[in-house]
Design an enzyme around this catalytic site. Structure first.
Site: not given
Length: 299
Positions: A132, A102, A128, A153, A63, A104
């Site tokens: 995503k 994945y 970002y 995190w 990513a 976020t």
């Protein structure tokens, strides 16, 4: 089981190489791979890789994660985080593969103090987060056999991380100021990789678990309290720090190109129930990472 891993050298990708190995035959790629294309700036090449290998499972740990840089290069972030994910999703659907991906907490607006649910409305604060979210939607639209894990995190023992930065600064300075109005759970790449491997085994036998999940360590902290724990553990390990004052400051004290969410809490009940796992408190993983750091390297 044949598994194709993209982004093998990133924080999560490195741990996935370890965690996925017992599941079957693993082909791990990154941007520099030569046998097959693993370069996400080339969606056609990456899709061709999927069609050539015809894996049972694709795990995407690649990513564009430079949050501030994404503000000044939105097209590149879109290419890596959305366009290429769509290309993988379409190719995976063609060959009948699962896609593990994945995402976020940055898909959310970051307000309030309640942990976000998978069903909560999205409203990204920055480029970002927008890219995503676009990647999530592309995967959901083009490949039914998917697992999307939103996390937050993320840290790893390998390479740079927040704890190492704080320790370096605490050796040089007597006073530090760390943000205390962003809330989340530091989540180890080790934990993400191990949970991913388990989820793949479950999905192979129970395809109805396909979908979107929140996956972070248990508990909540702030960057300030995270730093305080790091310093406490360092002193306990006999490491000399120059630091004698740790100040708590608001996000506004450190202006950044990309806006940051105040609330990065994610509700993980759905993940824990569907995959019969318990997500340990964030301190467990952080203390383990620090212990390894203190005993294996000259920091």
């Amino acid at each position: 089981m044949n598994i194709l891993l993209f982004g093998k050298t990133g924080q999560v990708g490195w741990e996935l190489q370890r965690a996925l190995a017992p599941l079957g035959n693993l082909i791990a790629l990154d941007v520099h791979s030569t046998d097959y294309c693993g370069d996400f700036s080339n969606p056609e090449g990456v899709a061709e890789t999927v069609k050539k290998i015809r894996p049972d499972v694709i795990v995407n740990a690649a990513a564009h994660t430079a949050v501030d840089k994404a503000e000044s290069e939105p097209n590149f972030a879109q290419l890596l985080n959305a366009t290429c994910v769509e290309a993988i999703a379409k190719a995976a659907n063609e060959v009948g593969a699962w896609v593990i991906h994945y995402s976020t907490d940055y898909v959310f607006p970051g307000n309030g103090d309640t942990p976000w649910l998978e069903t909560d409305a999205t409203a990204p604060l920055n480029v970002y987060g927008e890219t995503k979210l676009a990647g999530e939607k592309a995967l959901q639209e083009h490949c039914a056999k998917h697992l999307i894990f939103r996390t937050s995190w993320v840290y790893a023992g390998k390479g740079n991380n927040f704890a190492k930065t704080m320790l370096r600064l605490a050796k040089e300075r007597e006073e530090l100021a760390v943000i205390n109005d962003q809330f989340g759970a530091p989540t180890g790449a080790e934990l993400l990789a191990d949970c991913t491997a388990h989820a793949i085994r479950v999905a192979a036998n129970k395809p109805e678990v396909a979908g979107l999940y929140h996956l972070v360590a248990g508990g909540t902290t702030t960057w300030h309290d995270y730093a305080a724990l790091v310093f406490e553990e360092a002193r306990r390990a006999g490491i000399n720090l120059a630091l004698n004052k740790l100040n708590a400051v608001p996000t506004t004290a450190y202006p950044t190109p990309a806006r940051r969410p105040h609330n990065s809490r994610l509700n993980t009940e759905k993940f824990q129930q569907n995959f019969a796992l318990v997500l340990p408190d964030w301190q467990v993983g952080v203390k383990r990472m620090l212990n390894e750091l203190f005993t294996t390297t000259a920091i």
